[in-house]
Design a protein around this motif. Structure first.
Motif, PDB file in Angstrom:
ATOM      1  N   ILE A 126      -0.418   2.959   6.372  1.00  0.00           N
ATOM      2  CA  ILE A 126       0.661   3.622   5.510  1.00  0.00           C
ATOM      3  C   ILE A 126       1.898   4.069   6.220  1.00  0.00           C
ATOM      4  CG2 ILE A 126       0.900   5.637   3.859  1.00  0.00           C
ATOM      5  CD1 ILE A 126      -2.069   5.500   3.407  1.00  0.00           C
ATOM      6  N   GLU A 127       2.942   3.803   5.924  1.00  0.00           N
ATOM      7  CA  GLU A 127       4.210   4.044   6.598  1.00  0.00           C
ATOM      8  C   GLU A 127       4.830   5.142   5.917  1.00  0.00           C
ATOM      9  OE1 GLU A 127       6.722   0.690   6.278  1.00  0.00           O
ATOM     10  OE2 GLU A 127       5.273  -0.588   7.281  1.00  0.00           O
ATOM     11  N   ASN A 128       5.844   5.837   6.558  1.00  0.00           N
ATOM     12  CA  ASN A 128       6.424   6.962   6.029  1.00  0.00           C
ATOM     13  C   ASN A 128       6.807   6.676   4.516  1.00  0.00           C
ATOM     14  OD1 ASN A 128       6.319   8.453   8.251  1.00  0.00           O
ATOM     15  ND2 ASN A 128       8.420   7.510   9.249  1.00  0.00           N
ATOM     16  N   ILE A 129       6.756   7.764   3.725  1.00  0.00           N
ATOM     17  CA  ILE A 129       7.348   7.657   2.296  1.00  0.00           C
ATOM     18  C   ILE A 129       8.378   8.512   2.093  1.00  0.00           C
ATOM     19  CG2 ILE A 129       6.423   8.063  -0.074  1.00  0.00           C
ATOM     20  CD1 ILE A 129       3.588   7.080   0.714  1.00  0.00           C
TER      21      ILE A 129
ATOM     22  N   VAL B   1       0.871  -1.243   0.245  1.00  0.00           N
ATOM     23  CA  VAL B   1      -0.012   0.035   0.250  1.00  0.00           C
ATOM     24  C   VAL B   1       0.869   1.240  -0.088  1.00  0.00           C
ATOM     25  CG1 VAL B   1      -1.885   1.150   1.388  1.00  0.00           C
ATOM     26  CG2 VAL B   1      -1.941  -1.018   1.056  1.00  0.00           C
ATOM     27  N   THR B   2       1.990   1.241   0.770  1.00  0.00           N
ATOM     28  CA  THR B   2       2.819   2.444   1.004  1.00  0.00           C
ATOM     29  C   THR B   2       3.451   2.500  -0.311  1.00  0.00           C
ATOM     30  OG1 THR B   2       3.218   2.017   3.192  1.00  0.00           O
ATOM     31  CG2 THR B   2       4.875   3.344   2.118  1.00  0.00           C
ATOM     32  N   ALA B   3       4.022   1.439  -0.829  1.00  0.00           N
ATOM     33  CA  ALA B   3       4.741   1.470  -2.104  1.00  0.00           C
ATOM     34  C   ALA B   3       4.033   2.221  -3.348  1.00  0.00           C
ATOM     35  CB  ALA B   3       5.413   0.167  -2.684  1.00  0.00           C
ATOM     36  N   GLU B   4       2.562   1.713  -3.478  1.00  0.00           N
ATOM     37  CA  GLU B   4       1.808   2.226  -4.127  1.00  0.00           C
ATOM     38  C   GLU B   4       1.476   3.768  -4.314  1.00  0.00           C
ATOM     39  OE1 GLU B   4       0.880   0.484  -7.145  1.00  0.00           O
ATOM     40  OE2 GLU B   4       1.443  -1.542  -6.485  1.00  0.00           O
ATOM     41  N   HIS B   5       1.447   4.051  -2.956  1.00  0.00           N
ATOM     42  CA  HIS B   5       1.357   5.631  -2.840  1.00  0.00           C
ATOM     43  C   HIS B   5       2.531   6.172  -3.148  1.00  0.00           C
ATOM     44  CE1 HIS B   5      -2.712   6.154  -1.368  1.00  0.00           C
ATOM     45  NE2 HIS B   5      -2.809   5.047  -0.303  1.00  0.00           N
ATOM     46  N   HIS B   6       3.767   5.852  -2.797  1.00  0.00           N
ATOM     47  CA  HIS B   6       5.016   6.327  -3.194  1.00  0.00           C
ATOM     48  C   HIS B   6       5.365   6.355  -4.816  1.00  0.00           C
ATOM     49  CE1 HIS B   6       9.293   6.053  -4.488  1.00  0.00           C
ATOM     50  NE2 HIS B   6       9.354   6.845  -3.512  1.00  0.00           N
ATOM     51  N   ALA B   7       4.735   5.209  -5.676  1.00  0.00           N
ATOM     52  CA  ALA B   7       4.566   5.436  -7.051  1.00  0.00           C
ATOM     53  C   ALA B   7       3.631   6.506  -7.428  1.00  0.00           C
ATOM     54  CB  ALA B   7       4.020   3.968  -7.503  1.00  0.00           C
ATOM     55  N   ALA B   8       2.746   6.591  -6.750  1.00  0.00           N
ATOM     56  CA  ALA B   8       1.908   7.648  -7.291  1.00  0.00           C
ATOM     57  C   ALA B   8       2.491   9.269  -6.908  1.00  0.00           C
ATOM     58  CB  ALA B   8       0.375   7.929  -6.476  1.00  0.00           C
ATOM     59  N   LEU B   9       3.309   9.288  -5.963  1.00  0.00           N
ATOM     60  CA  LEU B   9       3.958  10.506  -5.862  1.00  0.00           C
ATOM     61  C   LEU B   9       5.049  10.666  -6.929  1.00  0.00           C
ATOM     62  CD1 LEU B   9       4.178  10.797  -2.090  1.00  0.00           C
ATOM     63  CD2 LEU B   9       2.956  12.218  -3.402  1.00  0.00           C
ATOM     64  N   LEU B  10       5.784   9.768  -7.097  1.00  0.00           N
ATOM     65  CA  LEU B  10       7.028   9.591  -7.941  1.00  0.00           C
ATOM     66  C   LEU B  10       6.438   9.779  -9.511  1.00  0.00           C
ATOM     67  CD1 LEU B  10       9.864   9.006  -8.869  1.00  0.00           C
ATOM     68  CD2 LEU B  10       9.092   6.788  -9.234  1.00  0.00           C
TER      69      LEU B  10
END
Length: 162
Positions: A71-74, A15-24
């Motif tokens: 959701i962990e720190n991004i 979940v966190t990685a997918e949010h990170h991908a959205a930010l990227l």
């Protein structure tokens, strides 16, 4: 419906990685806008939206199984690109990383005998094949265009149609 603790942790990491991908993808959109490629910018913004949908699919799976979504720190690294090729190379690299993470989820699900995740994981495994293929094709076309401004503008216009 309970869920294995190890697997729950891995799903939350996804979940966190997918949010990170959205930010990227959002940052890549800003960079492409700065370089005056509005079609590529819009493609990246749509991709960012897709990544948020992916995060929600994983989160909903956890919630449906009465598990906590955490959701962990991004940590967002600084993203600076000089060309569209830079942007799509970074995108492809990131998609490959996400694919590896989903394959790892599949391994953990098998290890802990979590058959309830099978439909979700099968969907994501297929989705990642498509994601990598699409970005790879765009990257190949950008490489073929090289320094040709008209070639890059044509690709930009095509990506605006997504």
């Amino acid at each position: 419906m309970s869920i294995n603790e190890k697997y729950q942790k891995a799903l939350n990491e996804q979940v966190t990685a997918e949010h990170h991908a959205a930010l990227l993808y959002t940052q890549l959109a800003y960079e492409l806008d700065r370089l005056s490629f509005p079609g590529m910018r819009d493609w990246m913004l749509k991709q960012a939206g897709e990544e948020r949908v992916h995060a929600q699919k994983f989160a909903q799976h956890l919630l449906d199984r009465e598990a906590r979504v955490d959701i962990e720190n991004i940590d967002m690294e600084s993203v600076k690109i000089a060309t569209p090729q830079d942007a799509f190379e970074l995108s492809l690299s990131h998609e490959k990383k996400i694919s590896d993470m989903i394959r790892n989820l599949d391994k953990i699900a098998s290890e802990v005998e979590d058959i309830d995740s099978r439909p979700l994981l099968n969907w994501f495994l297929s989705e990642q094949i498509e994601e990598e293929s699409t970005v790879s094709e765009i990257l190949d076309r950008i490489k073929l265009a090289g320094d040709s401004g008209s070639g890059l503008l044509r690709i930009d216009a095509e990506l605006a149609q997504r």
